[in-house]
Design a protein around this motif. Structure first.
Motif, PDB file in Angstrom:
ATOM      1  N   SER A 147      10.788   5.168  14.164  1.00 16.30           N
ATOM      2  CA  SER A 147      11.527   4.059  14.774  1.00 16.30           C
ATOM      3  C   SER A 147      10.942   3.694  16.130  1.00 16.30           C
ATOM      4  N   PHE A 148      10.641   4.708  16.922  1.00 17.76           N
ATOM      5  CA  PHE A 148      10.030   4.490  18.237  1.00 17.76           C
ATOM      6  C   PHE A 148       8.691   3.758  18.098  1.00 17.76           C
ATOM      7  N   HIS A 149       7.864   4.240  17.179  1.00 21.80           N
ATOM      8  CA  HIS A 149       6.537   3.645  16.992  1.00 21.80           C
ATOM      9  C   HIS A 149       6.633   2.231  16.439  1.00 21.80           C
ATOM     10  N   TYR A 150       7.565   1.999  15.533  1.00 26.57           N
ATOM     11  CA  TYR A 150       7.757   0.671  14.947  1.00 26.57           C
ATOM     12  C   TYR A 150       8.078  -0.345  16.036  1.00 26.57           C
ATOM     13  N   ASN A 151       8.809   0.088  17.043  1.00 28.57           N
ATOM     14  CA  ASN A 151       9.228  -0.809  18.120  1.00 28.57           C
ATOM     15  C   ASN A 151       8.198  -0.926  19.241  1.00 28.57           C
ATOM     16  N   THR A 152       7.514   0.173  19.542  1.00 24.41           N
ATOM     17  CA  THR A 152       6.611   0.170  20.702  1.00 24.41           C
ATOM     18  C   THR A 152       5.133   0.140  20.332  1.00 24.41           C
ATOM     19  N   GLY A 153       4.780   0.710  19.186  1.00 21.52           N
ATOM     20  CA  GLY A 153       3.376   0.821  18.803  1.00 21.52           C
ATOM     21  C   GLY A 153       2.606   1.824  19.644  1.00 21.52           C
ATOM     22  N   GLU A 154       3.315   2.712  20.351  1.00 24.11           N
ATOM     23  CA  GLU A 154       2.658   3.581  21.329  1.00 24.11           C
ATOM     24  C   GLU A 154       2.710   5.066  20.978  1.00 24.11           C
ATOM     25  N   ILE A 155       2.895   5.400  19.710  1.00 23.36           N
ATOM     26  CA  ILE A 155       3.011   6.818  19.361  1.00 23.36           C
ATOM     27  C   ILE A 155       1.758   7.607  19.723  1.00 23.36           C
ATOM     28  N   GLY A 156       0.603   6.961  19.685  1.00 29.00           N
ATOM     29  CA  GLY A 156      -0.644   7.666  19.964  1.00 29.00           C
ATOM     30  C   GLY A 156      -0.854   8.009  21.415  1.00 29.00           C
ATOM     31  N   SER A 157      -0.204   7.294  22.328  1.00 31.30           N
ATOM     32  CA  SER A 157      -0.434   7.513  23.760  1.00 31.30           C
ATOM     33  C   SER A 157       0.790   8.027  24.505  1.00 31.30           C
TER      34      SER A 157
ATOM     35  N   ALA B 233      11.115 -10.869   4.042  1.00 32.60           N
ATOM     36  CA  ALA B 233      11.356  -9.962   5.170  1.00 32.60           C
ATOM     37  C   ALA B 233      11.415  -8.511   4.697  1.00 32.60           C
ATOM     38  N   ASP B 234      12.088  -8.271   3.571  1.00 30.32           N
ATOM     39  CA  ASP B 234      12.209  -6.911   3.049  1.00 30.32           C
ATOM     40  C   ASP B 234      10.854  -6.361   2.624  1.00 30.32           C
ATOM     41  N   ALA B 235      10.056  -7.207   1.963  1.00 30.66           N
ATOM     42  CA  ALA B 235       8.736  -6.764   1.503  1.00 30.66           C
ATOM     43  C   ALA B 235       7.819  -6.461   2.680  1.00 30.66           C
ATOM     44  N   ARG B 236       7.868  -7.278   3.725  1.00 31.75           N
ATOM     45  CA  ARG B 236       7.034  -7.053   4.902  1.00 31.75           C
ATOM     46  C   ARG B 236       7.443  -5.765   5.610  1.00 31.75           C
ATOM     47  N   PHE B 237       8.751  -5.527   5.697  1.00 36.64           N
ATOM     48  CA  PHE B 237       9.219  -4.295   6.327  1.00 36.64           C
ATOM     49  C   PHE B 237       8.688  -3.079   5.576  1.00 36.64           C
ATOM     50  N   GLU B 238       8.782  -3.102   4.265  1.00 34.39           N
ATOM     51  CA  GLU B 238       8.316  -1.961   3.479  1.00 34.39           C
ATOM     52  C   GLU B 238       6.820  -1.737   3.668  1.00 34.39           C
ATOM     53  N   ARG B 239       6.063  -2.808   3.695  1.00 35.06           N
ATOM     54  CA  ARG B 239       4.612  -2.678   3.881  1.00 35.06           C
ATOM     55  C   ARG B 239       4.290  -2.145   5.275  1.00 35.06           C
ATOM     56  N   ASP B 240       4.954  -2.705   6.295  1.00 34.86           N
ATOM     57  CA  ASP B 240       4.693  -2.273   7.666  1.00 34.86           C
ATOM     58  C   ASP B 240       5.163  -0.834   7.894  1.00 34.86           C
ATOM     59  N   LEU B 241       6.263  -0.456   7.248  1.00 33.37           N
ATOM     60  CA  LEU B 241       6.794   0.886   7.436  1.00 33.37           C
ATOM     61  C   LEU B 241       5.764   1.938   7.042  1.00 33.37           C
ATOM     62  N   VAL B 242       5.047   1.698   5.945  1.00 33.86           N
ATOM     63  CA  VAL B 242       4.006   2.641   5.517  1.00 33.86           C
ATOM     64  C   VAL B 242       2.966   2.814   6.622  1.00 33.86           C
ATOM     65  N   LYS B 243       2.594   1.720   7.253  1.00 23.78           N
ATOM     66  CA  LYS B 243       1.595   1.765   8.333  1.00 23.78           C
ATOM     67  C   LYS B 243       2.098   2.592   9.519  1.00 23.78           C
ATOM     68  N   PHE B 244       3.354   2.393   9.903  1.00 16.65           N
ATOM     69  CA  PHE B 244       3.887   3.121  11.048  1.00 16.65           C
ATOM     70  C   PHE B 244       4.147   4.589  10.718  1.00 16.65           C
ATOM     71  N   GLU B 245       4.535   4.865   9.489  1.00 15.49           N
ATOM     72  CA  GLU B 245       4.675   6.261   9.072  1.00 15.49           C
ATOM     73  C   GLU B 245       3.331   6.971   9.152  1.00 15.49           C
ATOM     74  N   ARG B 246       2.290   6.297   8.708  1.00 18.87           N
ATOM     75  CA  ARG B 246       0.954   6.888   8.764  1.00 18.87           C
ATOM     76  C   ARG B 246       0.540   7.131  10.211  1.00 18.87           C
ATOM     77  N   GLY B 247       0.855   6.182  11.087  1.00 18.31           N
ATOM     78  CA  GLY B 247       0.520   6.338  12.504  1.00 18.31           C
ATOM     79  C   GLY B 247       1.188   7.548  13.122  1.00 18.31           C
TER      80      GLY B 247
ATOM     81  N   GLU C 276       0.835  -1.190   0.000  1.00 15.58           N
ATOM     82  CA  GLU C 276       0.000   0.000   0.000  1.00 15.58           C
ATOM     83  C   GLU C 276       0.873   1.245   0.000  1.00 15.58           C
ATOM     84  N   LYS C 277       0.591   2.142  -0.932  1.00 14.76           N
ATOM     85  CA  LYS C 277       1.370   3.371  -1.033  1.00 14.76           C
ATOM     86  C   LYS C 277       0.768   4.463  -0.157  1.00 14.76           C
ATOM     87  N   PRO C 278       1.608   5.303   0.442  1.00 12.69           N
ATOM     88  CA  PRO C 278       1.074   6.417   1.215  1.00 12.69           C
ATOM     89  C   PRO C 278       0.446   7.444   0.292  1.00 12.69           C
ATOM     90  N   LYS C 279      -0.434   8.254   0.831  1.00  8.96           N
ATOM     91  CA  LYS C 279      -1.054   9.304   0.038  1.00  8.96           C
ATOM     92  C   LYS C 279      -0.003  10.304  -0.406  1.00  8.96           C
TER      93      LYS C 279
END
Length: 200
Positions: A142-152, A108-122, A40-43
């Motif tokens: 990087s913080f959010h990718y590791n913790t998932g807590e950027i929102g809180s 692994a590389d493809a999954r990282f790229e896909r997940d990175l878009v999600k964390f960038e959006r977050g 999925e591409k970012p907007k």
């Protein structure tokens, strides 16, 4: 889903074209590969992590636990009491990953790229239109990718408020796993804080 190594594709395209790539060529080819992989591409206009930010994440999410044939094997979280979450590749976790999961490096590389878009959006959603340098954005991803807590996280609130010194100091509080301080997390947070503080 079939996965691809990008370098051989770029090398083949370069031979076919008989020249090097322009920035536009690289973007177009990247888009074509992403579409083939179903990434999925970012907007348009969305913030993206820089090479420095990706290098930082790759440093701390190294593709460990390799099999003799070079494939990657899932491993339990070394800091949790129950081994969860199971991890593979560049720190990837999820319901599809557990004991016995094996991936190629391309997977692994493809999954990282896909997940990175999600964390960038977050991160983008969490910080809104707050003034943010590229280095700050990279550190927050990087913080959010590791913790998932950027929102809180308090550090997000401080960043949005423009208290960059306070936000940088908050990274060092996120060093615990199952209530125990982890040296790896302490060192990662120090790297993220240093990147966050670095001048643009």
């Amino acid at each position: 889903m079939t996965t691809f190594q990008r370098k051989p594709i770029f090398d083949a395209a370069r031979v076919l074209m008989g020249r090097g790539f322009t920035r536009s060529d690289i973007d177009l080819l990247d888009d074509a590969i992403d579409e083939a992989l179903g990434i999925e591409k970012p907007k348009t206009g969305a913030r993206r992590t820089s090479a420095a930010g990706i290098a930082l994440m790759h440093k701390w999410e190294g593709c460990g636990k390799r099999c003799d044939d070079g494939s990657l094997q899932a491993y339990p979280d070394p800091g949790s009491s129950n081994g969860k979450p199971w991890t593979i590749g560049w720190g990837s976790t999820g319901p599809d990953i557990g004991p016995g999961t094996i991936w190629t490096q391309a997977q692994a590389d493809a999954r990282f790229e896909r997940d990175l878009v999600k964390f960038e959006r977050g991160v983008s959603l969490a910080i809104g239109d707050a003034l943010t340098t590229q280095n700050q954005f990279d550190a927050l991803v990087s913080f959010h990718y590791n913790t998932g807590e950027i929102g809180s996280a308090t550090l997000t609130k401080l960043h949005v408020a423009g208290d960059y010194a306070g936000a940088a100091a908050e990274f060092g509080k996120w060093i615990y796993n199952d209530g125990k301080p982890m040296n790896g997390l302490r060192n990662r947070r120090a790297d993220e804080a240093a990147l966050y503080r670095r001048a643009a």
